[in-house]
Design a protein around this motif. Structure first.
Motif, PDB file in Angstrom:
ATOM      1  N   ALA A   1       0.876  -1.229  -0.162  1.00 22.70           N
ATOM      2  CA  ALA A   1       0.008   0.115  -0.048  1.00 22.70           C
ATOM      3  C   ALA A   1       0.973   1.305   0.023  1.00 22.70           C
ATOM      4  O   ALA A   1       1.886   1.470   0.716  1.00 22.70           O
ATOM      5  N   GLY A   2       0.502   2.174  -0.923  1.00 22.00           N
ATOM      6  CA  GLY A   2       1.405   3.530  -0.963  1.00 22.00           C
ATOM      7  C   GLY A   2       2.117   3.579  -2.148  1.00 22.00           C
ATOM      8  O   GLY A   2       3.014   4.557  -2.465  1.00 22.00           O
TER       9      GLY A   2
ATOM     10  N   PRO B   1      -5.177  -1.209  -0.729  1.00 22.11           N
ATOM     11  CA  PRO B   1      -5.630  -2.691  -1.002  1.00 22.11           C
ATOM     12  C   PRO B   1      -6.989  -2.755  -1.838  1.00 22.11           C
ATOM     13  O   PRO B   1      -7.028  -3.904  -2.694  1.00 22.11           O
ATOM     14  N   GLU B   2      -7.633  -1.919  -1.749  1.00 25.16           N
ATOM     15  CA  GLU B   2      -9.018  -1.912  -2.767  1.00 25.16           C
ATOM     16  C   GLU B   2      -8.572  -1.465  -4.171  1.00 25.16           C
ATOM     17  O   GLU B   2      -9.807  -1.890  -4.697  1.00 25.16           O
ATOM     18  N   ASP B   3      -7.559  -1.477  -4.381  1.00 26.78           N
ATOM     19  CA  ASP B   3      -7.270  -1.439  -5.850  1.00 26.78           C
ATOM     20  C   ASP B   3      -6.703  -2.548  -6.570  1.00 26.78           C
ATOM     21  O   ASP B   3      -6.725  -3.009  -7.656  1.00 26.78           O
TER      22      ASP B   3
ATOM     23  N   MET C   1      -0.094   3.867 -11.824  1.00 29.00           N
ATOM     24  CA  MET C   1      -0.999   3.732 -10.714  1.00 29.00           C
ATOM     25  C   MET C   1      -0.033   4.312  -9.346  1.00 29.00           C
ATOM     26  O   MET C   1       1.166   3.815  -9.148  1.00 29.00           O
ATOM     27  N   ASN C   2      -0.356   5.286  -8.788  1.00 29.49           N
ATOM     28  CA  ASN C   2       0.373   5.815  -7.440  1.00 29.49           C
ATOM     29  C   ASN C   2      -0.594   5.811  -6.380  1.00 29.49           C
ATOM     30  O   ASN C   2      -1.753   5.486  -6.390  1.00 29.49           O
ATOM     31  N   SER C   3       0.221   5.696  -5.143  1.00 29.12           N
ATOM     32  CA  SER C   3      -0.668   5.726  -3.921  1.00 29.12           C
ATOM     33  C   SER C   3      -1.537   4.601  -3.902  1.00 29.12           C
ATOM     34  O   SER C   3      -2.799   4.802  -3.566  1.00 29.12           O
TER      35      SER C   3
END
Length: 122
Positions: free
Chosen positions: A14-15, A88-90, A83-85
């Motif tokens: 994450a992040g 988990p929901e991604d 895709m940045n930042s």
């Protein structure tokens, strides 16, 4: 007809960041708007981002706005998603699509890649 092949997926914390790429072959990719969709387990495929044939018009799902950037290179027939930042929901399988019109509906897309898995750990 256009054939699409995605790459660049993987496991990230994450992040973190990932860059997905979609390589097109066959008919000129510049003839189509390009889009990214994603599908999480047990869920329907959902819209992520879209870019016009020229690359001048962009649209994003609210859930990724400000974190993801879609781009295209018509000279090299590629479509990218930075895709940045990441959250988990991604986590999902990400698909690129080539469609007949600028649309958030997957029904407007008649060419799809096989998908690439993105997993974001917490």
């Amino acid at each position: 007809q256009v054939q699409l092949v995605e790459s660049g997926g993987g496991l990230v914390q994450a992040g973190g960041s990932l860059r997905l790429s979609c390589a097109a072959s066959g008919r000129s990719f510049s003839d189509y708007p390009g889009a990214w969709f994603r599908q999480a387990p047990g869920k329907e495929r959902e819209f992520v981002a879209i870019i016009s044939r020229s690359g001048k018009v962009l649209d994003y799902a609210e859930s990724v706005k400000g974190r993801f950037t879609i781009s295209r290179d018509n000279a090299n027939n590629t479509l990218d998603l930075q895709m940045n930042s990441l959250k988990p929901e991604d986590t999902a399988v990400y698909f690129c699509g080539a469609g007949r019109a600028m649309s958030r509906s997957q029904k407007s897309y008649n060419h799809w890649g096989q998908g690439t898995q993105v997993t974001v750990s917490s």
